[in-house]
Design a protein around this motif. Sequence first.
Motif, PDB file in Angstrom:
ATOM      1  N   VAL A   1       7.485   6.234 -10.249  1.00 15.64           N
ATOM      2  CA  VAL A   1       7.725   7.563  -9.198  1.00 15.64           C
ATOM      3  C   VAL A   1       6.791   8.019  -8.527  1.00 15.64           C
ATOM      4  CG1 VAL A   1       8.162   9.876  -9.756  1.00 15.64           C
ATOM      5  CG2 VAL A   1       9.332   8.429 -11.236  1.00 15.64           C
ATOM      6  N   MET A   2       6.991   8.234  -7.029  1.00 16.68           N
ATOM      7  CA  MET A   2       6.003   8.682  -6.290  1.00 16.68           C
ATOM      8  C   MET A   2       6.311  10.290  -5.895  1.00 16.68           C
ATOM      9  SD  MET A   2       5.353   7.796  -2.226  1.00 16.68           S
ATOM     10  CE  MET A   2       4.411   6.456  -2.293  1.00 16.68           C
ATOM     11  N   GLN A   3       5.162  10.950  -6.356  1.00 21.53           N
ATOM     12  CA  GLN A   3       5.251  12.644  -6.127  1.00 21.53           C
ATOM     13  C   GLN A   3       5.326  12.850  -4.936  1.00 21.53           C
ATOM     14  OE1 GLN A   3       3.345  14.811  -9.150  1.00 21.53           O
ATOM     15  NE2 GLN A   3       2.874  16.424  -7.720  1.00 21.53           N
ATOM     16  N   LEU A   4       6.070  13.603  -4.312  1.00 23.69           N
ATOM     17  CA  LEU A   4       6.000  13.962  -2.941  1.00 23.69           C
ATOM     18  C   LEU A   4       5.613  15.508  -2.767  1.00 23.69           C
ATOM     19  CD1 LEU A   4       9.881  12.972  -1.825  1.00 23.69           C
ATOM     20  CD2 LEU A   4       7.547  11.731  -1.450  1.00 23.69           C
ATOM     21  N   ALA A   5       5.412  16.251  -3.768  1.00 30.16           N
ATOM     22  CA  ALA A   5       5.153  17.589  -3.975  1.00 30.16           C
ATOM     23  C   ALA A   5       5.346  18.110  -5.301  1.00 30.16           C
ATOM     24  CB  ALA A   5       5.998  18.556  -3.133  1.00 30.16           C
ATOM     25  N   ASP A   6       4.512  18.943  -5.617  1.00 28.19           N
ATOM     26  CA  ASP A   6       4.349  19.768  -6.950  1.00 28.19           C
ATOM     27  C   ASP A   6       4.900  21.343  -6.810  1.00 28.19           C
ATOM     28  OD1 ASP A   6       3.595  20.583  -9.536  1.00 28.19           O
ATOM     29  OD2 ASP A   6       1.725  19.813  -9.608  1.00 28.19           O
ATOM     30  N   TYR A   7       6.074  21.276  -7.501  1.00 29.68           N
ATOM     31  CA  TYR A   7       6.588  22.759  -7.357  1.00 29.68           C
ATOM     32  C   TYR A   7       6.676  23.326  -8.952  1.00 29.68           C
ATOM     33  CZ  TYR A   7       8.162  21.872  -2.341  1.00 29.68           C
ATOM     34  OH  TYR A   7       7.967  21.600  -1.211  1.00 29.68           O
ATOM     35  N   ALA A   8       5.809  22.616  -9.777  1.00 26.53           N
ATOM     36  CA  ALA A   8       6.044  22.860 -11.039  1.00 26.53           C
ATOM     37  C   ALA A   8       5.704  24.359 -11.459  1.00 26.53           C
ATOM     38  CB  ALA A   8       5.022  22.200 -11.991  1.00 26.53           C
ATOM     39  N   ASP A   9       5.250  25.198 -10.620  1.00 24.90           N
ATOM     40  CA  ASP A   9       4.753  26.761 -10.989  1.00 24.90           C
ATOM     41  C   ASP A   9       5.981  27.688 -10.214  1.00 24.90           C
ATOM     42  OD1 ASP A   9       4.186  25.884  -8.556  1.00 24.90           O
ATOM     43  OD2 ASP A   9       2.241  27.413  -8.384  1.00 24.90           O
ATOM     44  N   LEU A  10       6.976  27.059  -9.624  1.00 22.94           N
ATOM     45  CA  LEU A  10       7.950  27.835  -9.307  1.00 22.94           C
ATOM     46  C   LEU A  10       8.915  28.361 -10.165  1.00 22.94           C
ATOM     47  CD1 LEU A  10       8.446  26.267  -5.722  1.00 22.94           C
ATOM     48  CD2 LEU A  10       7.224  28.360  -6.085  1.00 22.94           C
ATOM     49  N   GLN A  11       9.739  29.597  -9.988  1.00 21.99           N
ATOM     50  CA  GLN A  11      10.707  29.817 -10.946  1.00 21.99           C
ATOM     51  C   GLN A  11      11.826  29.047 -10.291  1.00 21.99           C
ATOM     52  OE1 GLN A  11      10.988  32.385 -13.328  1.00 21.99           O
ATOM     53  NE2 GLN A  11       8.510  32.309 -13.115  1.00 21.99           N
TER      54      GLN A  11
ATOM     55  N   HIS B   1       0.672  -1.143   0.112  1.00 20.57           N
ATOM     56  CA  HIS B   1      -0.049   0.050   0.090  1.00 20.57           C
ATOM     57  C   HIS B   1       0.704   1.348  -0.138  1.00 20.57           C
ATOM     58  CE1 HIS B   1      -3.274   2.760   1.056  1.00 20.57           C
ATOM     59  NE2 HIS B   1      -2.602   3.170   1.894  1.00 20.57           N
ATOM     60  N   PHE B   2       0.416   2.378  -0.793  1.00 18.65           N
ATOM     61  CA  PHE B   2       1.180   3.513  -0.962  1.00 18.65           C
ATOM     62  C   PHE B   2       0.361   4.496  -0.542  1.00 18.65           C
ATOM     63  CE2 PHE B   2       4.968   2.044  -2.596  1.00 18.65           C
ATOM     64  CZ  PHE B   2       4.743   0.941  -3.446  1.00 18.65           C
ATOM     65  N   SER B   3       0.678   5.547   0.369  1.00 21.37           N
ATOM     66  CA  SER B   3      -0.162   6.684   0.688  1.00 21.37           C
ATOM     67  C   SER B   3      -0.386   7.743  -0.450  1.00 21.37           C
ATOM     68  CB  SER B   3       0.081   7.410   1.830  1.00 21.37           C
ATOM     69  OG  SER B   3       1.802   7.921   1.565  1.00 21.37           O
ATOM     70  N   LYS B   4       0.559   7.807  -1.738  1.00 24.08           N
ATOM     71  CA  LYS B   4       0.417   8.503  -2.668  1.00 24.08           C
ATOM     72  C   LYS B   4       0.325   7.626  -4.034  1.00 24.08           C
ATOM     73  CE  LYS B   4       3.344  12.169  -0.134  1.00 24.08           C
ATOM     74  NZ  LYS B   4       2.439  13.366  -0.329  1.00 24.08           N
ATOM     75  N   PRO B   5      -0.425   8.228  -5.030  1.00 28.95           N
ATOM     76  CA  PRO B   5      -0.137   7.593  -6.269  1.00 28.95           C
ATOM     77  C   PRO B   5       1.238   7.471  -6.872  1.00 28.95           C
ATOM     78  CG  PRO B   5      -1.100   9.879  -6.481  1.00 28.95           C
ATOM     79  CD  PRO B   5      -0.805   9.597  -4.872  1.00 28.95           C
TER      80      PRO B   5
ATOM     81  N   LEU C   1      11.493  -3.931  -9.876  1.00 25.00           N
ATOM     82  CA  LEU C   1      11.103  -2.614 -10.493  1.00 25.00           C
ATOM     83  C   LEU C   1       9.626  -2.174  -9.833  1.00 25.00           C
ATOM     84  CD1 LEU C   1      12.173  -3.034 -14.301  1.00 25.00           C
ATOM     85  CD2 LEU C   1      13.250  -1.306 -12.357  1.00 25.00           C
ATOM     86  N   ALA C   2       8.858  -3.152  -9.461  1.00 28.05           N
ATOM     87  CA  ALA C   2       7.535  -2.651  -9.172  1.00 28.05           C
ATOM     88  C   ALA C   2       7.613  -2.392  -7.628  1.00 28.05           C
ATOM     89  CB  ALA C   2       6.596  -4.078  -9.162  1.00 28.05           C
ATOM     90  N   GLU C   3       8.687  -2.838  -6.996  1.00 33.44           N
ATOM     91  CA  GLU C   3       8.911  -2.545  -5.483  1.00 33.44           C
ATOM     92  C   GLU C   3       9.667  -1.306  -5.243  1.00 33.44           C
ATOM     93  OE1 GLU C   3      10.081  -5.990  -4.041  1.00 33.44           O
ATOM     94  OE2 GLU C   3       8.199  -7.271  -3.921  1.00 33.44           O
ATOM     95  N   HIS C   4      10.727  -1.119  -6.247  1.00 35.51           N
ATOM     96  CA  HIS C   4      11.506   0.212  -5.945  1.00 35.51           C
ATOM     97  C   HIS C   4      10.871   1.221  -6.602  1.00 35.51           C
ATOM     98  CE1 HIS C   4      13.977  -3.119  -4.608  1.00 35.51           C
ATOM     99  NE2 HIS C   4      14.888  -2.273  -4.255  1.00 35.51           N
ATOM    100  N   TRP C   5      10.028   2.154  -6.057  1.00 37.12           N
ATOM    101  CA  TRP C   5       9.675   3.519  -6.544  1.00 37.12           C
ATOM    102  C   TRP C   5      10.568   4.445  -6.201  1.00 37.12           C
ATOM    103  CZ3 TRP C   5       8.974   6.548  -2.392  1.00 37.12           C
ATOM    104  CH2 TRP C   5       8.609   5.679  -1.231  1.00 37.12           C
ATOM    105  N   PHE C   6      10.757   5.395  -7.180  1.00 37.60           N
ATOM    106  CA  PHE C   6      11.744   6.765  -6.871  1.00 37.60           C
ATOM    107  C   PHE C   6      10.744   7.978  -6.333  1.00 37.60           C
ATOM    108  CE2 PHE C   6      13.815   3.934  -9.639  1.00 37.60           C
ATOM    109  CZ  PHE C   6      15.165   4.283  -9.429  1.00 37.60           C
ATOM    110  N   PRO C   7      11.079   8.465  -5.077  1.00 34.81           N
ATOM    111  CA  PRO C   7      10.474   9.491  -4.632  1.00 34.81           C
ATOM    112  C   PRO C   7      10.745  10.849  -5.528  1.00 34.81           C
ATOM    113  CG  PRO C   7      12.255   9.153  -3.285  1.00 34.81           C
ATOM    114  CD  PRO C   7      12.008   7.636  -4.163  1.00 34.81           C
ATOM    115  N   ALA C   8       9.955  11.683  -5.703  1.00 33.52           N
ATOM    116  CA  ALA C   8      10.475  12.713  -6.760  1.00 33.52           C
ATOM    117  C   ALA C   8       9.444  13.991  -6.257  1.00 33.52           C
ATOM    118  CB  ALA C   8      10.285  12.320  -8.207  1.00 33.52           C
ATOM    119  N   VAL C   9       9.856  15.125  -6.949  1.00 33.48           N
ATOM    120  CA  VAL C   9       9.221  16.284  -6.878  1.00 33.48           C
ATOM    121  C   VAL C   9       8.805  16.772  -8.253  1.00 33.48           C
ATOM    122  CG1 VAL C   9       9.050  18.809  -5.857  1.00 33.48           C
ATOM    123  CG2 VAL C   9       9.950  16.923  -4.656  1.00 33.48           C
ATOM    124  N   ARG C  10       7.738  17.384  -8.757  1.00 28.21           N
ATOM    125  CA  ARG C  10       7.450  17.647  -9.993  1.00 28.21           C
ATOM    126  C   ARG C  10       7.871  19.187  -9.884  1.00 28.21           C
ATOM    127  NH1 ARG C  10       4.145  15.951 -14.025  1.00 28.21           N
ATOM    128  NH2 ARG C  10       3.123  14.646 -12.582  1.00 28.21           N
TER     129      ARG C  10
END
Length: 211
Positions: free
Chosen positions: A83-93, A2-6, A46-55
């Motif tokens: 990839v598991m997205q931890l945060a979305d900072y896409a709108d930042l400079q 189970h993952f708390s984030k998609p 590969l299914a079990e080793h997800w990469f935490p990342a920030v957009r």
Amino acid sequence: MHFSKPLTLAALSDLRPTQMAFGAAEVLAKRAEWARLKRRDRAQALAEHWFPAVRGPGEHFYIVDHHHLGAALLQEEVEQVWVMQLADYADLQIDMFWRLMEFQHWAHPYDAEGCRRHYEDMPSRLDDLGDDPYRSLAGLARHAGGFAKDTAPYAEFVWAEFFRRQPGLRKLGALKPGSSIPTAKLKLAMELAHGPDARHLPGWSGKAEAA
């Protein structure tokens, strides 16, 4: 599981690093582990080793962990990872993005010689990371029991910098990118890691000197 984030399936070659260097010896070790896996086991890994990342800006995923694994898989021609997205900072400079990433302990702007660099120097691909042989030494020392794995971000880079500054290790000759770690250096690194001078470092497992 189970993952708390998609999770998102992403092209490995498109993932962006948040550090400037890695330890080539650790990448080689992970490639060796991959080579020992059978096809079915590789799919499960590969299914079990997800990469935490920030957009981030440009809608790119910036991974905040597993850089060595990612580099190893890239060299093994793996095309996609989860990839598991931890945060979305896409709108930042971009400058504010990196300031916030470092504030969150999600970025390590230090090059392969341990020198701090500008965010503009951050590589855009995992295969552009520089080889810091002292990061390799730190990884080997940890795996050999020199110190315990610590959950603090970039803990082994702190150990790499500690080893880089040790006169005894320098007397044994300079470590060069792409070269193997001599047994004598690893042995001395283990002794130093257990010594009192390293007592403030993350994961230290030595004994303090009596008062």
